[in-house]
Design an enzyme around this catalytic site. Structure first.
Site, short mmCIF file in Angstrom:
data_model
loop_
_atom_site.label_atom_id
_atom_site.label_comp_id
_atom_site.label_asym_id
_atom_site.label_seq_id
_atom_site.Cartn_x
_atom_site.Cartn_y
_atom_site.Cartn_z
N ARG A 1 37.39 2.81 60.16
CA ARG A 1 38.68 2.12 60.82
C ARG A 1 39.81 2.71 60.49
NH1 ARG A 1 40.16 -3.55 57.67
NH2 ARG A 1 39.61 -2.69 55.59
N LYS B 1 45.24 2.70 59.26
CA LYS B 1 44.19 1.99 58.80
C LYS B 1 44.09 0.74 59.72
CE LYS B 1 42.06 -0.01 54.47
NZ LYS B 1 42.23 -0.23 53.14
N ASP C 1 34.39 -3.17 64.25
CA ASP C 1 35.24 -2.97 65.65
C ASP C 1 36.41 -1.96 65.20
OD1 ASP C 1 36.90 -4.22 63.62
OD2 ASP C 1 37.27 -6.12 64.78
N ARG D 1 37.34 11.47 47.86
CA ARG D 1 36.63 10.46 47.09
C ARG D 1 35.41 11.07 46.41
NH1 ARG D 1 38.05 5.73 50.08
NH2 ARG D 1 39.28 6.26 52.14
N ASP E 1 32.89 5.29 46.72
CA ASP E 1 33.82 5.89 47.77
C ASP E 1 35.18 5.10 47.63
OD1 ASP E 1 31.87 3.38 48.25
OD2 ASP E 1 33.56 2.92 50.04
#
Length: 492
Positions: A91, A111, A123, A181, A250
């Protein structure tokens, strides 16, 4: 009129399997909630234009600025100890990179900007509550001097999103040294793609650890650098009572910044076992577990880098284990020095570490408020015999009563006079943190009433956490029993 984003995109120049090219999904009616004008100026952006309706469209993802990379980054990760081979930006979309006025490369990411190939069943949107939480806490962390991602803007989308309840949709514009990350390395290592791991390592060295390029063993120097930054970062968390809440690999930044605030919280009553995250049922990421979890995450990074450390796997493992062994020493050095400063100790004596640990033990036994206790100790620094306001914070002051004479004796051996000692202690012991109940109240006012006044006022207070603000004294107070926040939520 169009705003100029001085993009200089390096990550988008990496191979295509590092990301997916995707555009943000337009939104119905962007409305700017908050623009971080000083940060915009630091990034070389025009805050007046960003504060316009056209700027809100950019910040909501309804329009793309010229030169945007517009990519969703691929990564994997261990989530609560279980490996997930593909996560990625589900997202979030990286608009691109700019070089700020200090010459530092910064990511600009949206974001909550819509679905990407990594969205799975999501979504791709963000609810207003989590956007405001990240804005508040990330900016508070920056003001506290903790390495962190930053918040450039928060924008309402004019749409609704469904979570545990229907909420207004919002987009956060996040700024970071990078969004690479531990899980980014894991994504390629899990696929056996050593060349991608090497390319990523080379990119990270060039971007974050240029000194490693000059080392005899650059990838070893890279691992050492990441370990050092993470050790320092977690020590800084522990000094201010910060609980990340979801320290998955992550969510572990290679740049050494606090990232992904989700169910984060600040401790009120001191207890190393404190957990706020509603999804951390076993307390894996409790306050006191954060240092060993950071080492666990770094071990996962080291596993990815073993083939780069030596052509002989056993030798590579041995090298990695040796380097990982330095985490505890680095963490302890940073943490104990920080605790000593919080206690007003700026010279070193053999028993200082024990004095610090005994104070924490007294706080735990007495159920004292973490932040307020250190701040009131600072207030007492001019006259160390006047500790009544500190003692009053302890439900059971017996252990504090045993400790206090030792501190008085030790602190009076310092060369500073009382005023200098107090100033030094106040500079490291904040009066104001993002108290969970204050953050929750600001979110509820915005979500339930479209009232952003408490949000803006809280940000004003947290911009100067070490300075007394008499008109905002109430923000320093711990919660009353009926105000206590017992759980925080991720919001995804």
């Amino acid at each position: 009129m169009t705003v100029h984003f001085p993009f200089d995109n390096s990550y988008a120049a990496l191979p295509d399997n590092f990301f997916a090219r995707v555009a943000p999904t337009p939104v119905a009616a962007p409305r700017l909630i908050k623009l971080n004008r000083p940060l915009a100026e630091r990034l070389g952006l025009d805050p007046d234009w960003l504060d316009s309706p056209e700027g809100a469209e950019i910040l909501a993802g309804a329009r793309l600025p010229e030169g945007a990379a517009s990519i969703a980054m691929a990564y994997a990760g261990h989530q609560f100890g279980q490996f997930v081979p593909q996560l990625g930006d589900g997202r979030a979309i990286l608009l691109g990179e700019v070089i700020d006025r200090d010459g530092v490369r910064r990511d600009i990411q949206l974001k909550g900007s819509g679905r990407t190939p990594f969205s799975r069943m999501g979504d791709g949107r963000a609810a207003l509550g989590p956007v405001l939480r990240e804005y508040i806490v990330s900016e508070a962390m920056a003001a506290l001097g903790i390495p962190t991602t930053r918040s450039l803007a928060a924008v309402l989308t004019g749409e609704r999103v469904v979570r545990d309840q229907i909420q207004p949709g919002a987009v956060l514009t996040r700024v970071a040294s990078s969004h690479i990350r531990v899980g980014t390395f894991q994504f390629f290592a899990a696929r056996g793609d050593r060349e991608a791991v090497r390319a990523l390592a080379d990119h990270v060295i060039a971007r974050h650890y240029p000194e490693a390029a000059q080392a005899d063993a650059p990838y070893l120097a890279l691992l050492e650098g990441v370990i050092a930054r993470q050790a320092d970062l977690i020590a800084r968390w522990m000094m201010i009572g910060f609980i990340h809440g979801v320290m998955n690999t992550d969510n572990c930044s290679i740049a050494g910044e606090t990232i992904d605030y989700g169910p984060c919280a600040f401790m009120d009553t001191f207890d190393p076992k404190t957990v706020f995250s509603s999804i951390d049922h076993m307390g894996r990421y409790a306050f006191g577990n954060q240092p060993p979890i950071a080492l666990w995450n770094l071990t996962r990074l080291a596993e990815c880098l073993v083939p780069l450390l030596s052509a002989d796997e056993d030798k590579g493992v041995e090298i990695a284990q040796t380097v990982l062994g330095g985490f505890a020493e680095r963490f302890n050095a940073t943490y104990l020095a920080g605790l000593a400063a919080k206690l007003g100790l700026f010279t070193t004596q053999a028993d200082d570490a024990q004095l610090s640990q005994d104070f924490l033990a007294a706080m735990a036994k007495g159920r004292a408020d973490f932040t307020l206790t250190f701040r009131r100790l600072s207030d007492a620094a001019i006259d160390p015999t006047e500790l009544g306001t500190v003692r009053a914070l302890f439900d059971d002051p017996a252990a504090f009563d045993d400790w206090a004479p030792r501190w008085r004796q030790r602190v009076t051996a310092e060369p500073q006079d009382g005023a200098a000692r107090q100033a030094a202690m106040r500079a490291v012991n904040p009066a104001y943190i993002p108290r969970n109940h204050r953050v929750e109240a600001a979110i509820r006012a915005a979500v339930d009433k479209d009232d952003f006044g408490p949000f803006h006022e809280l940000l004003t207070v947290l911009t100067n956490p070490f300075r007394e603000q008499p008109e905002f004294d109430r923000y320093a107070d711990p919660p009353q029993p009926h105000e206590r926040v017992l759980e925080t939520f991720c919001g995804t």
